[in-house]
Design a protein around this motif. Structure first.
Motif, mmCIF file in Angstrom:
data_model
loop_
_atom_site.group_PDB
_atom_site.id
_atom_site.type_symbol
_atom_site.label_atom_id
_atom_site.label_comp_id
_atom_site.label_asym_id
_atom_site.label_seq_id
_atom_site.Cartn_x
_atom_site.Cartn_y
_atom_site.Cartn_z
ATOM 1 N N SER A 32 4.434 -6.318 -3.326
ATOM 2 C CA SER A 32 4.829 -6.411 -1.922
ATOM 3 C C SER A 32 3.681 -5.944 -1.044
ATOM 4 O O SER A 32 3.008 -4.962 -1.359
ATOM 5 N N PHE A 34 2.317 -5.512 3.172
ATOM 6 C CA PHE A 34 2.809 -5.332 4.530
ATOM 7 C C PHE A 34 1.629 -5.210 5.500
ATOM 8 O O PHE A 34 0.595 -4.650 5.167
ATOM 9 N N LEU A 46 5.871 -2.135 11.777
ATOM 10 C CA LEU A 46 5.791 -3.250 10.847
ATOM 11 C C LEU A 46 5.717 -4.581 11.597
ATOM 12 O O LEU A 46 6.512 -4.859 12.489
ATOM 13 N N TYR A 51 5.509 -11.446 -0.096
ATOM 14 C CA TYR A 51 5.639 -11.139 -1.519
ATOM 15 C C TYR A 51 5.152 -12.284 -2.401
ATOM 16 O O TYR A 51 4.792 -12.062 -3.551
ATOM 17 N N ASP A 92 2.507 -2.156 -1.846
ATOM 18 C CA ASP A 92 3.520 -1.484 -2.667
ATOM 19 C C ASP A 92 3.289 -1.902 -4.115
ATOM 20 O O ASP A 92 3.510 -3.046 -4.466
ATOM 21 N N ASN A 94 4.930 -2.030 -6.538
ATOM 22 C CA ASN A 94 6.194 -2.354 -7.206
ATOM 23 C C ASN A 94 7.001 -1.136 -7.614
ATOM 24 O O ASN A 94 7.770 -1.184 -8.568
ATOM 25 N N THR A 95 6.796 -0.018 -6.927
ATOM 26 C CA THR A 95 7.624 1.147 -7.206
ATOM 27 C C THR A 95 8.617 1.412 -6.086
ATOM 28 O O THR A 95 9.604 2.098 -6.280
ATOM 29 N N GLY A 96 8.328 0.867 -4.906
ATOM 30 C CA GLY A 96 9.166 1.161 -3.752
ATOM 31 C C GLY A 96 8.983 2.576 -3.250
ATOM 32 O O GLY A 96 9.706 3.018 -2.372
ATOM 33 N N PHE A 99 3.384 3.768 -0.898
ATOM 34 C CA PHE A 99 2.604 2.661 -0.384
ATOM 35 C C PHE A 99 1.151 3.128 -0.265
ATOM 36 O O PHE A 99 0.879 4.280 0.069
ATOM 37 N N TYR B 35 3.799 10.992 5.270
ATOM 38 C CA TYR B 35 2.408 10.565 5.183
ATOM 39 C C TYR B 35 1.557 11.436 6.108
ATOM 40 O O TYR B 35 2.017 11.864 7.175
ATOM 41 N N VAL B 99 13.270 -1.054 0.183
ATOM 42 C CA VAL B 99 11.952 -0.681 0.673
ATOM 43 C C VAL B 99 10.881 -1.669 0.230
ATOM 44 O O VAL B 99 9.963 -1.975 1.005
ATOM 45 N N SER B 100 11.005 -2.206 -0.964
ATOM 46 C CA SER B 100 9.979 -3.148 -1.411
ATOM 47 C C SER B 100 10.046 -4.462 -0.651
ATOM 48 O O SER B 100 9.087 -5.229 -0.651
ATOM 49 N N TYR B 104 8.709 0.382 5.319
ATOM 50 C CA TYR B 104 9.136 1.598 5.974
ATOM 51 C C TYR B 104 9.263 1.414 7.479
ATOM 52 O O TYR B 104 8.578 0.585 8.074
#
Lengths: 111, 115
Positions: A32, A34, A46, A51, A92, A94-96, A99, B35, B99-100, B104
């Motif tokens: 993923s 962003f 955002l 993806y 990401d 792939n762990t969610g 980031f 963060y 979230v993926s 966020y």
């Protein structure tokens, strides 16, 4: 070490032009991606997520992803002075959870 | 619909002191990540809380600790402050299962200055 690389700029484009922002990442397993926009002194917001390989369009913004080349980009069409900001690429793995962000590209749109 | 709220907005501390930053996630979100963003840099992951547990931690020393409360709000504590801790501290919330896909939502941040 998972790395996200961006050209820090500054990138300057005239109003109405296309701005092209690029990002490369090191973790081939990342799924993923962003793009965040951050105005000076403000928090990131955002803009787009992507993806799948190919293009994803949202209004004046187009995100492009090429997983084979580990490359993601953001195109801003008909750039406006209000687009002047720092653009952060986030990945990401792939762990969610964590980031990974690049250092950002500073964009200035000249009226 | 309230977004992510952080307090305080600005803070000045002396080296060696301790600080607590607070965050309320966006309504409906259950996961809070913190963060650190130094000037001219991208945000660096400190840790993430889910179900009141620290789920993942970035490359930050133990001087950085946190907590998540049953209402999903969170605190970030930093002990023995160093000049290098001066930064914008961002709280980011998400819904764990999304979230993926959706990333966020960031709060407006706390600007910490250590003198």
């Amino acid at each position: 070490q998972k790395e996200v690389e961006q050209n820090s700029g500054p990138l300057s484009v005239p109003e109405g032009a296309i701005a092209s922002l690029n990002c490369t990442y090191s973790d081939r397993g990342s799924q993923s991606f962003f793009w965040y926009r951050q105005y000076s002194g403000k928090s990131p917001e955002l803009i787009m997520s992507i993806y799948s390989n190919g293009d994803k369009e949202d209004g004046r913004f187009t995100a492009q992803l090429n997983k084979a080349s580990q490359y993601v980009s953001l195109l801003i069409r008909d750039s406006q002075p209000s687009d002047s900001a720092t653009y952060l690429c986030a990945v990401d793995p792939n762990t969610g959870n964590q980031f990974y962000f690049g250092t950002g590209t500073s964009l200035t749109v000249i009226p | 619909d309230a977004g992510v709220t952080q307090s305080p907005t600005h803070l000045i501390k002396t080296r060696g002191q301790q600080v607590t930053l607070r965050c309320s996630p966006k309504s409906g979100h259950d996961t809070v990540s913190w963060y650190q963003q130094a000037l001219g840099q991208g945000p660096q992951f400190i840790f993430q809380y889910y179900e009141e547990e620290e789920r993942q931690r970035g490359n930050f020393p133990d001087r950085f600790s946190g907590h998540q409360f049953p209402n999903y709000s969170s605190e970030l504590n930093v002990n023995a402050l160093l000049l290098g801790d001066s930064a914008l501290y961002l709280c980011a919330s998400s819904l764990e299962v999304q979230v993926s896909n959706y990333g966020y939502t960031f709060g407006s941040g706390t600007r910490l200055t250590v003198v």
